[in-house]
Design a protein around this motif. Structure first.
Motif, mmCIF file in Angstrom:
data_model
loop_
_atom_site.group_PDB
_atom_site.id
_atom_site.type_symbol
_atom_site.label_atom_id
_atom_site.label_comp_id
_atom_site.label_asym_id
_atom_site.label_seq_id
_atom_site.Cartn_x
_atom_site.Cartn_y
_atom_site.Cartn_z
ATOM 1 N N GLU A 118 0.831 -1.207 0.000
ATOM 2 C CA GLU A 118 0.000 0.000 0.000
ATOM 3 C C GLU A 118 0.863 1.253 0.000
ATOM 4 O O GLU A 118 0.575 2.217 -0.714
ATOM 5 C CB GLU A 118 -0.938 0.014 1.207
ATOM 6 N N GLN A 119 1.935 1.236 0.791
ATOM 7 C CA GLN A 119 2.840 2.387 0.825
ATOM 8 C C GLN A 119 3.495 2.597 -0.541
ATOM 9 O O GLN A 119 3.635 3.732 -0.995
ATOM 10 C CB GLN A 119 3.912 2.201 1.903
ATOM 11 N N HIS A 120 3.879 1.504 -1.180
ATOM 12 C CA HIS A 120 4.486 1.594 -2.509
ATOM 13 C C HIS A 120 3.520 2.240 -3.493
ATOM 14 O O HIS A 120 3.894 3.134 -4.260
ATOM 15 C CB HIS A 120 4.904 0.200 -2.994
ATOM 16 N N TRP A 121 2.266 1.781 -3.508
ATOM 17 C CA TRP A 121 1.283 2.339 -4.430
ATOM 18 C C TRP A 121 0.998 3.802 -4.112
ATOM 19 O O TRP A 121 0.856 4.635 -5.011
ATOM 20 C CB TRP A 121 -0.011 1.525 -4.420
ATOM 21 N N ASP A 122 0.890 4.130 -2.813
ATOM 22 C CA ASP A 122 0.656 5.526 -2.430
ATOM 23 C C ASP A 122 1.786 6.418 -2.933
ATOM 24 O O ASP A 122 1.539 7.506 -3.469
ATOM 25 C CB ASP A 122 0.531 5.657 -0.911
ATOM 26 N N GLU A 123 3.029 5.960 -2.764
ATOM 27 C CA GLU A 123 4.176 6.733 -3.233
ATOM 28 C C GLU A 123 4.170 6.852 -4.760
ATOM 29 O O GLU A 123 4.441 7.929 -5.300
ATOM 30 C CB GLU A 123 5.478 6.085 -2.764
ATOM 31 N N SER A 124 3.872 5.761 -5.434
ATOM 32 C CA SER A 124 3.838 5.780 -6.898
ATOM 33 C C SER A 124 2.800 6.757 -7.420
ATOM 34 O O SER A 124 3.068 7.535 -8.339
ATOM 35 C CB SER A 124 3.552 4.386 -7.447
ATOM 36 N N PHE A 125 1.610 6.724 -6.836
ATOM 37 C CA PHE A 125 0.553 7.632 -7.285
ATOM 38 C C PHE A 125 0.873 9.078 -6.937
ATOM 39 O O PHE A 125 0.581 9.984 -7.713
ATOM 40 C CB PHE A 125 -0.809 7.234 -6.718
ATOM 41 N N SER A 126 1.488 9.306 -5.779
ATOM 42 C CA SER A 126 1.794 10.688 -5.407
ATOM 43 C C SER A 126 2.865 11.277 -6.318
ATOM 44 O O SER A 126 2.876 12.481 -6.571
ATOM 45 C CB SER A 126 2.230 10.776 -3.943
#
Length: 72
Positions: free
Chosen positions: A34-42
């Motif tokens: 989830e952290q990876h996806w949040d960082e990718s989207f941000s």
């Protein structure tokens, strides 16, 4: 901590150590994902906005077609 999480942890505490570790590994992997996806989207908000604007331009220009799930 939520009540649901407290209940889950209480139940896990009764499990053998190996099962506790297996469940903990799954939870940690999910949080990291989830952290990876949040960082990718941000990091990609500009790119996503550009893609959305391009898609809307094509739509308004009549250059799109409805998606037919039967032809996928």
């Amino acid at each position: 901590m939520t009540e649901l999480l407290e209940r889950a942890i209480a139940l896990m505490q009764a499990l053998p150590e190996g099962e506790q570790d297996a469940i903990a590994s799954v939870i940690l992997a999910e949080i990291e994902d989830e952290q990876h996806w949040d960082e990718s989207f941000s990091r990609s908000t500009d790119t996503l906005a550009q893609l959305a604007a391009s898609a809307m331009t094509e739509y308004h220009a009549g250059q799109t077609q409805k998606l037919d799930p039967e032809t996928l």
